[in-house]
Design an enzyme around this catalytic site. Sequence first.
Site, PDB file in Angstrom:
ATOM      1  CE  LYS A  65      -3.463  -2.136   3.039  1.00 34.86           C
ATOM      2  NZ  LYS A  65      -3.998  -2.071   4.411  1.00 34.86           N
ATOM      3  N   GLY A  66       2.080   1.130   0.481  1.00 34.59           N
ATOM      4  CA  GLY A  66       2.899   2.293   0.837  1.00 34.59           C
ATOM      5  C   GLY A  66       3.125   3.328  -0.244  1.00 34.59           C
ATOM      6  CD  GLU A  93       8.494  -0.936  -2.937  1.00 33.32           C
ATOM      7  OE1 GLU A  93       7.716  -0.191  -2.293  1.00 33.32           O
ATOM      8  OE2 GLU A  93       8.780  -2.071  -2.549  1.00 33.32           O
ATOM      9  CG  ASP A  94       6.700   2.123   0.344  1.00 34.72           C
ATOM     10  OD1 ASP A  94       7.417   1.259  -0.212  1.00 34.72           O
ATOM     11  OD2 ASP A  94       5.957   1.854   1.299  1.00 34.72           O
ATOM     12  CG  ASP A 110      14.420  -2.130   5.232  1.00 31.49           C
ATOM     13  OD1 ASP A 110      15.395  -1.501   5.650  1.00 31.49           O
ATOM     14  OD2 ASP A 110      13.805  -2.955   5.933  1.00 31.49           O
ATOM     15  CE  LYS A 149      14.169   2.337   6.882  1.00 29.40           C
ATOM     16  NZ  LYS A 149      13.486   1.367   7.763  1.00 29.40           N
ATOM     17  CB  VAL A 176      10.349   6.682   7.728  1.00 30.70           C
ATOM     18  CG1 VAL A 176      11.681   7.297   8.128  1.00 30.70           C
ATOM     19  CG2 VAL A 176      10.531   5.690   6.592  1.00 30.70           C
ATOM     20  CG  ASP A 224       1.844   0.853   7.684  1.00 28.27           C
ATOM     21  OD1 ASP A 224       2.819   0.608   6.963  1.00 28.27           O
ATOM     22  OD2 ASP A 224       1.237  -0.017   8.327  1.00 28.27           O
ATOM     23  NE  ARG A 265      -1.218   2.095   4.997  1.00 36.68           N
ATOM     24  CZ  ARG A 265      -0.187   1.309   4.733  1.00 36.68           C
ATOM     25  NH1 ARG A 265       0.864   1.793   4.104  1.00 36.68           N
ATOM     26  NH2 ARG A 265      -0.193   0.043   5.090  1.00 36.68           N
TER      27      ARG A 265
END
Length: 181
Positions: free
Chosen positions: A45-46, A102-103, A106, A134, A156, A162, A168
């Site tokens: 969802k990000g 993408e949000d 990682d 990151k 974050v 979220d 969000r």
Amino acid sequence: MPRVGDTLTTLISEDLIADRVGELAAQIDAEYRDQGDLILVGVLKGSFVFLADLARRLTIPHRIEFIAVSSYGDRESEDPGAVRLILDVRHDIGGRHVLVVEDIVDTGYTLSYLVRLLNARLPASLRTCTLLRKPDRAKVAVTIDYLGFDIPDVWVVGYGLDYAERYRTLPRICAMKPPAA
Ligand code: 5GP
């Protein structure tokens, strides 16, 4: 409104995000000019806020698709690199120019899984765009063609991201610490 006990510290302001999203859109516009529809594949969802803002800054023709994979929480108990597809794109991407949006990257497992999955469908081209990365957490190498910001190894929230489905819709990106257990 933060949940009692959560500590939120602004990491990237609304203005800074808007400026960077505009720069990324300009770069994408220039690089895909005259290539037909670009298929933007948002990773749910990000990425929904970032995708909405990025897409509205583009001037080239584009279409929106969504894909969803297993959540971070699910993965921690299993093989850490395992990613499960939950929702697939609705249209064939064969022969199309595709940009995965993408949000946050990682470890890189999610994006590298998506690149493998979508490349197997023989798009005309496949590139990646992420708002955040990151670098200290990278476990697998994955090419990021369009990057918003590198951030430190902190959790974050905001701008689509979220913590247990909260935060969000915060307009900025904040580092978040839950209350000590
Ligand atoms: P990766 O597969 O690269 O380890 O993880 C990518 C996914 O992990 C992201 O799409 C996001 O769902 C989640 N994630 C990783 N770091 C954060 C973070 O700091 N905040 C939030 N909200 N999600 C994160």
